[in-house]
Design a protein around this motif. Structure first.
Motif, short mmCIF file in Angstrom:
data_model
loop_
_atom_site.label_atom_id
_atom_site.label_comp_id
_atom_site.label_asym_id
_atom_site.label_seq_id
_atom_site.Cartn_x
_atom_site.Cartn_y
_atom_site.Cartn_z
N ARG A 133 -7.56 2.18 2.60
CA ARG A 133 -7.27 1.32 1.45
C ARG A 133 -6.79 2.17 0.27
NH1 ARG A 133 -12.85 -1.50 0.67
NH2 ARG A 133 -13.55 0.12 2.13
N GLN A 142 -6.00 -5.38 2.63
CA GLN A 142 -6.96 -4.73 1.72
C GLN A 142 -7.67 -5.76 0.83
OE1 GLN A 142 -5.56 -1.24 -0.36
NE2 GLN A 142 -7.09 -1.41 -1.99
N MET A 159 -1.52 -4.34 2.18
CA MET A 159 -2.12 -4.65 0.88
C MET A 159 -2.84 -5.99 0.94
SD MET A 159 -2.76 -3.41 -2.01
CE MET A 159 -1.65 -2.24 -2.83
N GLN A 210 0.82 -1.21 0.00
CA GLN A 210 0.00 0.00 0.00
C GLN A 210 0.86 1.26 0.00
OE1 GLN A 210 -2.44 -0.76 3.55
NE2 GLN A 210 -4.24 -0.74 2.22
#
Lengths: 579, 176
Positions: A553, A485, A482, A399
């Motif tokens: 996110r 997410q 990530m 991310q």
């Protein structure tokens, strides 16, 4: 001149202009470490061989010179396999020297023996096992030639201990001539002319700019092409900085976490001009639905990239820089010979208006009003604002990497050091160190995730010991963000093995133990003052532990394998709150 | 048996240790299939010629050739379409053979241009060098008698001479 094989190796590296080696000694490479004491080459002693590889990559990406790493045989060699993959995927020129057991012991399962040329065959441009001390100088010359010529990439030289200890009559290498290593660097003039015609007849052209533009040092040429034609540009993850973000014709990054405008520009384009880009799945989404209306001009140095994913209408095989220059020349010629219908800049106002509308309607966004939590995007925006031009930014993978690519303003080529194709977590810290070694005149920051930081943080010991003052901003959301997410969005919020804890380890204490100055930031109001404090320090590494919003996110997002038209603009959009 | 996805790729490679591993490894990691492979040195001791029959769709062939051409040890590479190449393959087969059937088998083999190279009371070993298609025919015919062991070499090929003179497709495929 009689030398040992080890001396000949070091002399050969000096002959190639090597100024720094990142490495770590061990049994099989021991003889080569003795002449390093007498060499002009700086050696940086890493704490793990993976660090040596990534440092060499960071050095190379920041300087456009080949990075050099040296490690011992066996586990030393296998520990540098990940950086070789990383460099192979991102076309970074790297020369790795591995020690090897004596030639007579090869194949006997000797102590720390490993078939590293076999292991790395698929992730190097080429590798060599030196079996004759008289071949050392020429092999090193060939290795640098292969690594840096054409599409750059990593090479490996496996160097047995008895070769290092043998006596050799050193002679400087001759010109490198490899029968099986030739390439076309000049684009075909007929193809250039046809491409220029196609551009002049397009209504919705987009330049899809990839890492090849940086590799071929084509940023200046690209700028001229864009200024003359007014063709909008998207810069891939590997090409951030190849064209300035401050230019309004830059639409940002395309792909899975690209800007809405960059993604949709490709989707609606009638002409996509791919420059040193490889139609990676993270850019195209579902391939059959990628840029469905567009004709394709594909410029690349590597014939194997042409038509690998998408068959182009016109191929410009050659160096990107030459293709761009020739295209600019052809366009100028065609529009200045009295044909009133053809003129530059292109008559594409309607397209520009559409793009401008999208930019206004769908900018990158997050909750800028948040006062209770630190938004990771806010940290990056404020960091970016407070840097002098040419500051180098490294990042890990996840991310934080996507936010860094989205929110950092890149205006200078070769200032973005990240792991694209391989997606190597832990890249940031060593890559930043390597970049700083190559560009001591520039500030070097890394934006890292807490998961990534834990993989390679020990290299901060290297940075402290060698006085390499890099600055690391950890966006600490206590998760493998990530993965979290994806579990949030595609696994019904069933979070499996992604929680890391915000304070285990205590990042401040850990950083301090490694000789860095460290800060912790818990609230939005601490962000700016802490960045300013960090910017003041330039005699040792700095680490800032930013405790960021766990729930944030990365958006926009095109779900893996989906058509790019299905782009999700925001969390509200993804969760079905808005259409 | 060959299928329509078979293409012949002919490469001149440096005669060095590990070259075959590089070629085979590339096929494996790119997901291409080798149908047959023949390697031997050329008149130039530094070079070997490799003839590979590849099992890929036509649209992927260029990708195979381009990827192989990136190997530093591959000096030259081209596709040879069967109509533009002279192709040969060698077959050795040991066939069960009762005394009554012996002359029948020998007739078939000689009619197709093969030879008997070994004989004992109940078996024959046959050698035939020909086009892969004729070898297919021989193999089919011998099957009805019972093949005990068979070894085919995979094809070797060179461009036809007329084709060399024109060398049009060749220059297209010979990627610099």
């Amino acid at each position: 001149m009689k030398l040992t094989g080890a001396q000949a190796l070091i002399k050969s590296l000096e002959h190639q202009g090597v100024e720094v080696i990142f490495g770590l000694p061990g049994g099989a490479i021991l003889p080569v470490y003795d002449p390093i004491l007498d060499s002009s080459i700086r050696h940086i002693l890493v704490r793990h061989e993976q660090g040596a590889g990534h440092m060499a990559e960071g050095y190379s990406m920041a300087t456009r010179r080949p990075g050099v790493a040296m490690v011992t045989s066996g586990p030393g060699a296998t520990n540098i396999v990940t950086p070789l993959l990383n460099a192979f995927m991102d076309s970074t020129p790297l020369v790795v020297v591995t020690g090897q057991v004596a030639t007579g012991s090869i194949g006997t399962d000797a102590f720390q023996e490993c078939d590293i040329t076999g292991i790395t065959m698929g992730i190097t441009k080429h590798n060599w096992l030196i079996k004759d001390p008289n071949e050392i100088a020429q092999t090193i010359a060939e290795a640098f030639h292969v690594a840096t010529t054409g599409r750059p990439g990593p090479v490996l030289i496996d160097f047995p201990k008895d070769i290092a200890n043998s006596k050799v009559d050193y002679q400087e290498p001759g010109a490198v001539s490899l029968a099986g290593f030739t390439m076309q660097t000049e684009p075909d003039p007929a193809a250039v002319s046809a491409a220029a015609d196609m551009i002049l007849n397009s209504k919705r052209p987009v330049l899809y700019v990839g890492g090849g533009v940086l590799k071929s040092n084509a940023s200046a040429a690209l700028k001229i092409l864009v200024e003359q034609t007014s063709i909008p540009v998207v810069t891939t993850l590997m090409a951030r900085g190849a064209f300035p973000d401050s230019n309004e014709l830059n639409l940002g990054m395309p792909g899975m976490h690209g800007t809405y405008t960059a993604v949709m520009a490709l989707q609606k384009a009638d002409l996509v001009i791919a420059m040193g880009a490889r139609f990676d799945d993270r850019v195209t989404g579902k391939i059959s639905a990628f840029a469905p209306l567009a004709k394709i001009i594909h410029a690349d140095i590597d014939p194997a990239e042409i038509g690998k994913v998408r068959r182009p209408d016109i191929t410009l095989l050659g160096e990107c820089r030459r293709s761009i220059e020739e295209l600019t020349r052809a366009l100028t010629e065609k529009t200045s010979n009295g044909n009133g219908d053809l003129k530059l800049p292109l008559d594409i106002d309607e397209w520009h208006n559409t793009l401008k509308g999208w930019k206004q309607k769908y900018p990158l966004s997050y909750d800028r009003e948040a006062t209770d939590v630190v938004k990771p995007q806010y940290v990056i925006e404020e960091l970016s604002k407070r840097q002098e031009e040419g500051t180098i930014l490294a990042s890990g993978v996840g991310q934080h990497q996507m936010w860094a690519s989205q929110y950092w303003k890149f205006d200078t080529p070769n200032t973005w050091i990240n792991s694209g194709g391989a997606g190597t977590m832990g890249f940031a810290v060593p890559a930043a160190i390597g970049a700083k070694v190559g560009r001591p005149d520039k500030p070097v920051w890394a934006i890292d995730g807490d998961g990534c930081f834990q993989m390679t943080a020990q290299e901060l010991v290297t940075a402290s010991a060698e006085q390499i003052p890099v600055k690391i901003a950890i966006l600490n959301n206590a998760y493998l963000g990530m993965v979290r997410q994806w579990q949030h969005m595609f696994y019904e919020e069933r979070y499996s093995e992604v929680y890391l804890s915000p304070d285990l380890p205590d990042y401040v204490k850990w950083a301090e133990a490694m000789g860095a100055i460290a800060f912790r930031v818990d609230t939005p109001e601490e962000v700016i003052p802490t960045i300013e404090k960090a910017n003041e320090i330039d005699d040792r590494p700095v680490v800032i532990d930013f405790r960021t919003d766990v729930t944030e996110r990365v958006f926009p997002m095109v779900p893996a394998g989906a058509p790019n038209d299905d782009i999700l603009i925001s969390a509200e959009h993804a969760d079905g709150i808005v259409q | 048996m060959e299928n329509k996805n078979h293409h012949i790729v002919s490469a001149l490679v440096e005669n060095k240790a590990g070259v075959l591993a590089r070629i085979a490894g590339l096929f494996a990691r790119r997901g291409f299939n080798i149908y047959s492979l023949a390697v031997a040195p050329t008149d130039d001791a530094k070079l070997s010629r490799v003839t590979i029959v590849v099992d890929v769709e036509a649209s992927l062939l260029n990708q195979v050739v381009s990827q192989l051409n990136k190997l530093i040890n591959v000096v030259e590479i081209r596709e040879l379409s069967p109509s533009d190449a002279v192709e040969r393959e060698l077959l050795l087969a040991t066939v069960q053979c009762s005394p009554e059937k012996r002359s029948e088998i020998i007739q078939i083999v000689t009619a197709l241009g093969g030879e008997i190279v070994d004989v004992d009371i109940s078996c024959l070993t046959i050698e035939m060098s020909s086009t892969p298609e004729r070898l297919d025919t021989l193999e089919e015919l011998l099957n009805s008698y019972g093949i005990l062991r068979i070894q085919r070499t995979g094809r070797v090929a060179l461009p036809r001479l007329g084709y060399l003179a024109e060398s049009k497709i060749e220059s297209e495929l010979k990627l610099a």
